[in-house]
Design a protein around this motif. Structure first.
Motif, PDB file in Angstrom:
ATOM      1  N   LEU A  83     -37.356  30.992 -20.440  1.00 15.73           N
ATOM      2  CA  LEU A  83     -38.030  30.249 -19.793  1.00 15.73           C
ATOM      3  C   LEU A  83     -37.564  28.946 -19.808  1.00 15.73           C
ATOM      4  CD1 LEU A  83     -41.898  30.975 -20.118  1.00 15.73           C
ATOM      5  CD2 LEU A  83     -40.519  31.355 -18.148  1.00 15.73           C
ATOM      6  N   ASN A  84     -37.141  28.213 -20.895  1.00 16.04           N
ATOM      7  CA  ASN A  84     -36.422  27.267 -21.144  1.00 16.04           C
ATOM      8  C   ASN A  84     -35.135  27.135 -20.542  1.00 16.04           C
ATOM      9  OD1 ASN A  84     -38.597  26.316 -22.760  1.00 16.04           O
ATOM     10  ND2 ASN A  84     -37.739  26.871 -24.733  1.00 16.04           N
ATOM     11  N   GLN A 123     -44.478  34.524 -23.293  1.00 17.34           N
ATOM     12  CA  GLN A 123     -45.515  34.087 -22.290  1.00 17.34           C
ATOM     13  C   GLN A 123     -45.736  35.294 -21.507  1.00 17.34           C
ATOM     14  OE1 GLN A 123     -44.901  30.507 -19.938  1.00 17.34           O
ATOM     15  NE2 GLN A 123     -44.730  29.153 -21.685  1.00 17.34           N
ATOM     16  N   LYS A 156     -50.076  33.209 -24.456  1.00 14.15           N
ATOM     17  CA  LYS A 156     -49.106  32.894 -25.469  1.00 14.15           C
ATOM     18  C   LYS A 156     -49.121  34.191 -26.363  1.00 14.15           C
ATOM     19  CE  LYS A 156     -47.896  28.522 -24.203  1.00 14.15           C
ATOM     20  NZ  LYS A 156     -46.495  28.177 -23.965  1.00 14.15           N
ATOM     21  N   ASN A 197     -41.588  34.041 -29.677  1.00 11.37           N
ATOM     22  CA  ASN A 197     -42.706  33.566 -28.817  1.00 11.37           C
ATOM     23  C   ASN A 197     -42.478  34.332 -27.417  1.00 11.37           C
ATOM     24  OD1 ASN A 197     -43.785  32.050 -31.059  1.00 11.37           O
ATOM     25  ND2 ASN A 197     -42.436  30.418 -30.794  1.00 11.37           N
ATOM     26  N   GLU A 205     -40.082  33.046 -24.213  1.00  8.79           N
ATOM     27  CA  GLU A 205     -40.056  31.535 -23.955  1.00  8.79           C
ATOM     28  C   GLU A 205     -38.789  31.029 -23.954  1.00  8.79           C
ATOM     29  OE1 GLU A 205     -42.902  29.361 -26.758  1.00  8.79           O
ATOM     30  OE2 GLU A 205     -44.431  29.845 -25.445  1.00  8.79           O
ATOM     31  N   LYS A 206     -37.999  31.461 -24.604  1.00 11.22           N
ATOM     32  CA  LYS A 206     -36.339  30.834 -24.753  1.00 11.22           C
ATOM     33  C   LYS A 206     -35.807  31.168 -23.375  1.00 11.22           C
ATOM     34  CE  LYS A 206     -32.151  31.279 -27.176  1.00 11.22           C
ATOM     35  NZ  LYS A 206     -31.144  32.043 -28.191  1.00 11.22           N
TER      36      LYS A 206
END
Length: 211
Positions: free
Chosen positions: A208-209, A152, A164, A150, A205-206
């Motif tokens: 970003l987390n 962004q 997304k 996933n 997304e990983k």
């Protein structure tokens, strides 16, 4: 989607001459001079005159008239064009055809003055409701990316919009002695803000987390 010529003839006017243009459904694409279409229009007008000249239209005449109108519809004429033909009572040498769909023009295969056959490819359009983003990642950076899948995506042309994306393709290749991965990420682009050639920033997304 490929838009093809509806009839054999000469492209007299081309309304779409360049790629990248957004074509609305129902927009004019080209005007063509076609002897075959000209003959079909004259036949319809002749039958229409015959039906008006008789006091009571016979079933046979009515059937011929309906068949002639259906021919014009099958050629791609609209009800409005046929109505205008009936009002004028004269067959124009040119007929304009309109786009059945909306989309961005990706190919233009004809020019004004060119002779085409029925079914000749004139141009191609794409809706761009979904697009692919291409990204290159070195092998030492790929760890965890393909598992997460996933992303962004941020566009310089619309920095406030976050798109997304989902990884759909990962192809490791060797380039200049370095092993890299060519990623293709599918994005929902229903608003059609992203067009081919747009430069974007891709962030897993990983990642970003962890920020």
């Amino acid at each position: 989607k490929t838009i093809s010529s509806r009839a054999k003839g000469r492209i007299d006017k081309l309304f779409i001459k360049a790629t990248g243009v957004y074509l609305k459904g129902g927009s004019p694409i080209y005007s063509i001079y076609s002897e075959q279409l000209q003959a079909e229009k004259k036949e319809y007008l002749s039958l229409l005159e015959k039906s008006k000249a008789t006091s009571g239209i016979s079933k046979l005449t009515n059937d011929f008239l309906s068949a002639a109108k259906n021919k014009l519809l099958l050629w791609g004429l609209t009800e409005k064009q046929i109505s205008e033909l009936e009002t004028k009572g004269k067959a124009s040498p040119l007929i304009t055809f309109y786009s059945p769909d909306a989309g961005y023009v990706t190919e233009v295969n004809v020019t004004e003055g060119m002779y085409v056959e029925e079914g000749s490819s004139l141009l191609k359009i794409t809706s761009l409701n979904q697009v692919w983003v291409e990204a290159q990642v070195y092998s030492n950076e790929i760890s965890g990316i393909t598992k997460n899948k996933n992303f962004q995506i941020f566009s310089e042309s619309n920095p406030e919009q976050i798109y997304k994306g989902t990884l759909v393709y990962n192809n490791p290749i060797v380039e200049d002695g370095k092993r890299i991965h060519l990623l293709k990420i599918r994005i929902n682009n229903s608003g059609r803000e992203l067009i081919p050639g747009t430069l974007v920033t891709v962030i897993p997304e990983k990642s970003l987390n962890k920020l």
